[in-house]
Motif scaffolding. Structure first.
Motif, short mmCIF file in Angstrom:
data_model
loop_
_atom_site.label_atom_id
_atom_site.label_comp_id
_atom_site.label_asym_id
_atom_site.label_seq_id
_atom_site.Cartn_x
_atom_site.Cartn_y
_atom_site.Cartn_z
N ILE A 136 0.84 -1.21 0.00
CA ILE A 136 0.00 0.00 0.00
C ILE A 136 0.86 1.25 0.00
O ILE A 136 0.54 2.25 -0.65
N GLU A 137 1.97 1.21 0.70
CA GLU A 137 2.88 2.36 0.70
C GLU A 137 3.47 2.59 -0.69
O GLU A 137 3.76 3.72 -1.08
N GLU A 138 3.66 1.49 -1.44
CA GLU A 138 4.17 1.63 -2.80
C GLU A 138 3.16 2.32 -3.72
O GLU A 138 3.51 2.83 -4.77
N LEU A 139 1.91 2.31 -3.28
CA LEU A 139 0.86 3.02 -4.02
C LEU A 139 0.75 4.46 -3.49
O LEU A 139 -0.33 5.00 -3.31
N GLN A 140 1.90 5.05 -3.21
CA GLN A 140 1.95 6.40 -2.64
C GLN A 140 1.33 7.44 -3.56
O GLN A 140 0.85 8.48 -3.12
N TYR A 141 1.33 7.14 -4.88
CA TYR A 141 0.87 8.12 -5.87
C TYR A 141 -0.58 8.52 -5.63
O TYR A 141 -0.97 9.63 -5.95
N VAL A 142 -1.35 7.62 -5.03
CA VAL A 142 -2.75 7.94 -4.80
C VAL A 142 -2.90 9.07 -3.79
O VAL A 142 -3.86 9.84 -3.82
N THR A 143 -1.95 9.18 -2.86
CA THR A 143 -2.02 10.25 -1.86
C THR A 143 -1.62 11.60 -2.45
O THR A 143 -1.88 12.64 -1.85
N GLU A 144 -1.01 11.59 -3.63
CA GLU A 144 -0.56 12.83 -4.25
C GLU A 144 -1.56 13.38 -5.25
O GLU A 144 -1.35 14.45 -5.83
N LEU A 145 -2.66 12.64 -5.46
CA LEU A 145 -3.62 13.05 -6.48
C LEU A 145 -4.26 14.40 -6.18
O LEU A 145 -4.60 15.15 -7.09
N THR A 146 -4.46 14.70 -4.88
CA THR A 146 -5.09 15.98 -4.54
C THR A 146 -4.23 17.15 -4.97
O THR A 146 -4.75 18.25 -5.22
N ASP A 147 -2.91 16.93 -5.05
CA ASP A 147 -2.00 18.00 -5.49
C ASP A 147 -1.79 17.99 -6.99
O ASP A 147 -1.30 18.98 -7.56
N CYS A 148 -2.15 16.88 -7.63
CA CYS A 148 -1.83 16.71 -9.05
C CYS A 148 -3.04 16.85 -9.97
O CYS A 148 -2.90 16.89 -11.19
N LYS A 166 -16.75 11.52 -8.70
CA LYS A 166 -17.66 11.67 -9.84
C LYS A 166 -17.07 11.13 -11.13
O LYS A 166 -17.79 10.67 -12.01
N PHE A 167 -15.76 11.26 -11.28
CA PHE A 167 -15.18 10.93 -12.57
C PHE A 167 -14.00 9.97 -12.51
O PHE A 167 -13.45 9.58 -13.54
N PHE A 168 -13.57 9.57 -11.30
CA PHE A 168 -12.45 8.64 -11.21
C PHE A 168 -12.87 7.26 -11.73
O PHE A 168 -14.04 6.88 -11.65
N PRO A 169 -11.91 6.50 -12.24
CA PRO A 169 -12.23 5.18 -12.78
C PRO A 169 -12.53 4.17 -11.68
O PRO A 169 -12.23 4.40 -10.50
N ASN A 213 -3.03 5.38 7.76
CA ASN A 213 -4.40 5.51 7.25
C ASN A 213 -4.50 6.29 5.94
O ASN A 213 -5.41 6.04 5.14
N LEU A 214 -3.59 7.24 5.73
CA LEU A 214 -3.74 8.16 4.59
C LEU A 214 -3.92 7.46 3.25
O LEU A 214 -4.90 7.74 2.53
N PRO A 215 -3.00 6.57 2.82
CA PRO A 215 -3.22 5.94 1.51
C PRO A 215 -4.49 5.11 1.46
O PRO A 215 -5.16 5.05 0.42
N ARG A 216 -4.84 4.49 2.56
CA ARG A 216 -6.05 3.67 2.61
C ARG A 216 -7.30 4.55 2.49
O ARG A 216 -8.25 4.22 1.78
N LYS A 221 -11.75 6.70 -0.61
CA LYS A 221 -12.47 7.93 -0.95
C LYS A 221 -12.54 8.16 -2.46
O LYS A 221 -13.58 8.56 -3.00
N PHE A 222 -11.43 7.92 -3.14
CA PHE A 222 -11.36 8.23 -4.57
C PHE A 222 -11.90 7.11 -5.46
O PHE A 222 -12.37 7.37 -6.56
N PHE A 223 -11.80 5.86 -4.98
CA PHE A 223 -12.20 4.72 -5.80
C PHE A 223 -13.26 3.90 -5.05
O PHE A 223 -12.96 2.85 -4.48
N PRO A 224 -14.52 4.36 -5.06
CA PRO A 224 -15.56 3.63 -4.34
C PRO A 224 -15.85 2.24 -4.93
O PRO A 224 -16.30 1.34 -4.24
N SER A 225 -15.58 2.09 -6.24
CA SER A 225 -15.77 0.78 -6.88
C SER A 225 -14.42 0.07 -6.90
O SER A 225 -13.53 0.42 -7.67
N ARG A 226 -14.27 -0.97 -6.03
CA ARG A 226 -12.98 -1.65 -5.88
C ARG A 226 -13.18 -3.16 -6.01
O ARG A 226 -14.13 -3.73 -5.46
#
Length: 631
Positions: A136-148, A166-169, A213-216, A221-226
């Motif tokens: 999960i830590e390797e998926l750090q990029y998801v925590t940077e999406l709010t800035d990107c 609304k529009f995330f995959p 907790n942050l990446p989780r 929050k961003f990907f409700p369909s998992r």
């Protein structure tokens, strides 16, 4: 659109900046169908490309590589017909492996990850081993999406990630080389339950807990369909390096079974790509989006969904006007080959083609907020209609003049021979002229320029007629004066008939424009209802996912986070309601403005007609006594 092999969509220039490949854009430009876009991301050398090849229905295609080096560079694209959805193209995006030690550029990795999120309708995250804290830590990029990624340009530095949902995959976690038993608390668990267990939050407010907790939280929050798929080892370790060349018999049946389930799930569940506010993306639009996002990132700015939509709307609306006009002009050009025609035939075809042009425009147009582009189409259609009416009138005038020319051949010869210069010649001239007019009226009865051309013809003949009248020695001066008055009355009658003809044609033209405008209003209303419905569905789906997330937080004892979510939900409801109200007002204004433009256009048409054609006089009583030019 089917491609034999994948091509590079996004590459890296020598200065390190991303760039879109023109050859790939040209492929996307030809795809008018909606697209389902599946992108795969993950650490390099984790087997991402193999899954994408299988989705393409091929054994080879995307480069797998067989060394410790990252094989895929940038983002590669493969467009194939969707195996389940008719008239839909499946676009597969294989991304450069993240965390390549030779590259050593985390910002580049973040940009690749962001582009995969922005362009896809399904995002596959590929990892190896287990979903543990390290994974999960390797998926750090998801925590940077709010800035990107920004949703609205007007929000400045504000966090608008509340709208990402609304529009995330949709999100698929593909765990490769999985060897553990799927058990939680010694009970059998599904793959999805395993994923949710791995994303479970910890209680507490300490720094380590927050970092845990942050990446989780971001994923939830961003990907409700998992969805999760766990893949066992595909084959013996010594064969992994040549996976793409192995026969199916050399692969693990368990691996093949999961791969088949994975492909089937992607085919059945992956949705067509949509923009903010529910606009369906075609291949052509996907190409424009890729170009817009990459150019923005390369300039050092943050990709903004609202700006992308505006840029997209400009491109699509300009093209929609062009397409609508081409449909209209193509049909009218075919009709032009049959000119001259009755006005009702030209008006009827104009109305049908105008409706078809508007339908073509509406199908492609997107967020024409002020009706600017629809207005442009209306003006172009109106001007084109005027041009074709003019061409039809020119053709009619030529035919009428040619007809009169052929009918007067004998009279012209009689004039040359002096047949009308003898006593009694005036009555003979009048009889011949009336025969010509009678034949003309029969043969030119349906011509739009019939009365006007005849009016000009008789005015020209009146000079000739007066000369013959004055030379006729059989008539007294009193008789000649009477004949002159009768001719004047006849000419006035014909002039009035020509003006009445123009008045009827104006009324018919205005009626055709009125019917076209009414149909345009109906189509605008349908477009409004469709867009409002998409906007409402988008908000409802997002609200449903937020309520689901809130319920999960309450169930797991995170009351503070659930309360915070309640405030987010209230704000989300207000924003959605305001957005819907604003859009409704925009549409209402568009319709009102369109009505006003139509009324102004009709008023201008009437004014120009009055200026060109003075008021029709009362028609004098028909002259009696057998004067010349009496019809």
């Amino acid at each position: 659109m089917a491609m034999d092999n994948p091509v590079c969509l996004i590459d890296t220039e020598s200065d390190g900046k991303l760039c879109v490949q023109q050859s790939a854009l040209q492929i996307l430009q030809k795809i008018e169908q909606p697209v389902v876009v599946v992108a795969v991301v993950g650490l390099y050398r984790t087997g991402k490309s193999y899954l994408m090849n299988r989705l393409a229905g091929k054994q080879t295609g995307f480069a797998l590589g067989s060394t410790i080096e990252s094989k895929t560079k940038g983002i590669w694209m493969w467009c194939v017909p969707h195996p389940c959805k008719k008239e839909t193209t499946l676009v597969l995006l294989d991304t450069e492996g993240l965390g390549d030690v030779d590259k050593g550029d985390s910002k580049h990795d973040t940009n690749i990850f962001c582009l995969a999120v922005l362009l896809s309708s399904t995002l596959v995250y590929n990892s190896r081993g287990t979903i543990d804290n390290r994974a999960i830590e390797e998926l750090q990029y998801v925590t940077e999406l709010t800035d990107c990624i920004k949703v609205k340009s007007s929000n400045g530095d504000a966090d608008d990630s509340i709208e990402f949902v609304k529009f995330f995959p949709s999100f698929i976690w593909a765990v490769r080389d999985f060897t553990l038993e799927l058990k939680i608390d010694d009970k059998d668990a599904t793959e999805n339950e395993y994923l949710e267990f791995a994303l479970k939050l910890k209680h507490g407010t300490g720094k380590k807990v927050m970092e845990y907790n942050l990446p989780r939280e971001c994923i939830q929050k961003f990907f409700p369909s998992r969805t999760c798929f766990t893949f066992p080892f595909p084959t013996a370790p010594e064969n992994v390096s040549r996976l793409e060349s192995l026969n199916l018999a050399d692969l693990s049946p368990a691996f093949l079974k999961v791969t088949e389930r994975f492909c089937e799930f992607v085919f059945q569940e992956s949705q067509t790509k949509k923009l903010k506010e529910g606009y369906t993306v075609t291949g052509r639009v996907l190409g424009h989006l890729a170009k817009t996002y990459v150019d923005t990132i390369s300039s050092g700015a943050v990709p903004c969904l609202e700006n992308a939509v505006i840029a997209m709307a400009t491109i699509e609306n300009e093209a929609a006007v062009k397409e609508g006009l081409e449909v209209y002009q193509s049909g009218m050009e075919k009709l032009k080959n049959s000119f001259p025609l009755e006005l009702k035939d030209v008006s009827s075809e104009h109305q049908q083609l105008s409706n078809l042009a508007t339908q073509t425009f509406m199908k492609r147009s997107f967020r024409d907020t002020n009706g600017t582009y629809l207005n442009s189409l209306e003006e172009n259609l109106k001007n084109s209609f005027e041009r074709y009416l003019s061409l039809n009138e020119q053709a009619s005038k030529s035919r009428c003049e040619d007809l009169l020319s052929s009918l007067t051949v004998e009279m012209t010869e009689n004039l040359k021979q002096g047949l009308y210069a003898k006593p009694g010649g005036y009555n003979l001239y009048c009889k011949d002229l009336e025969d010509i007019v009678q034949k003309y009226n029969i043969q030119a009865a349906k011509e739009v320029k019939a009365e006007e051309v005849l009016d000009e013809f008789l005015k020209q003949k009146s000079v000739e007629s007066k000369a013959i009248l004055q030379a006729d020695k059989n008539l007294t001066e009193k008789q000649k004066r009477i004949k002159e008055e009768q001719e004047k009355a006849a000419l006035l009658n014909q002039e009035i008939k020509a003006k009445e003809e123009k008045q009827r044609q104006l009324e018919e033209k205005m009626e055709a424009e009125k019917r076209s405008n009414e149909e345009r209003m109906i189509q605008m209303k349908q477009k409004m209802d469709e867009e409002m419905k998409l906007q409402r569905l988008e908000a409802e789906r997002a609200m449903e996912s937020k309520l689901k997330e809130q319920a999960a937080l309450l169930e797991k004892g995170f009351k503070d986070k659930a309360d915070m979510m309640s405030r987010e939900i209230d704000m989300f409801k207000r924003q959605s309601s305001e957005a819907e109200s604003n859009r409704a007002r925009e549409f209402a204004m568009m319709i009102e403005n369109s009505k006003k433009r139509h009324e102004a256009s009709m008023a201008l048409m009437m004014q120009q007609h009055r200026e060109q054609m003075p008021a029709i006089q009362s028609r004098p009583p028909p002259p009696t006594g057998g004067g010349c030019l009496i019809m």
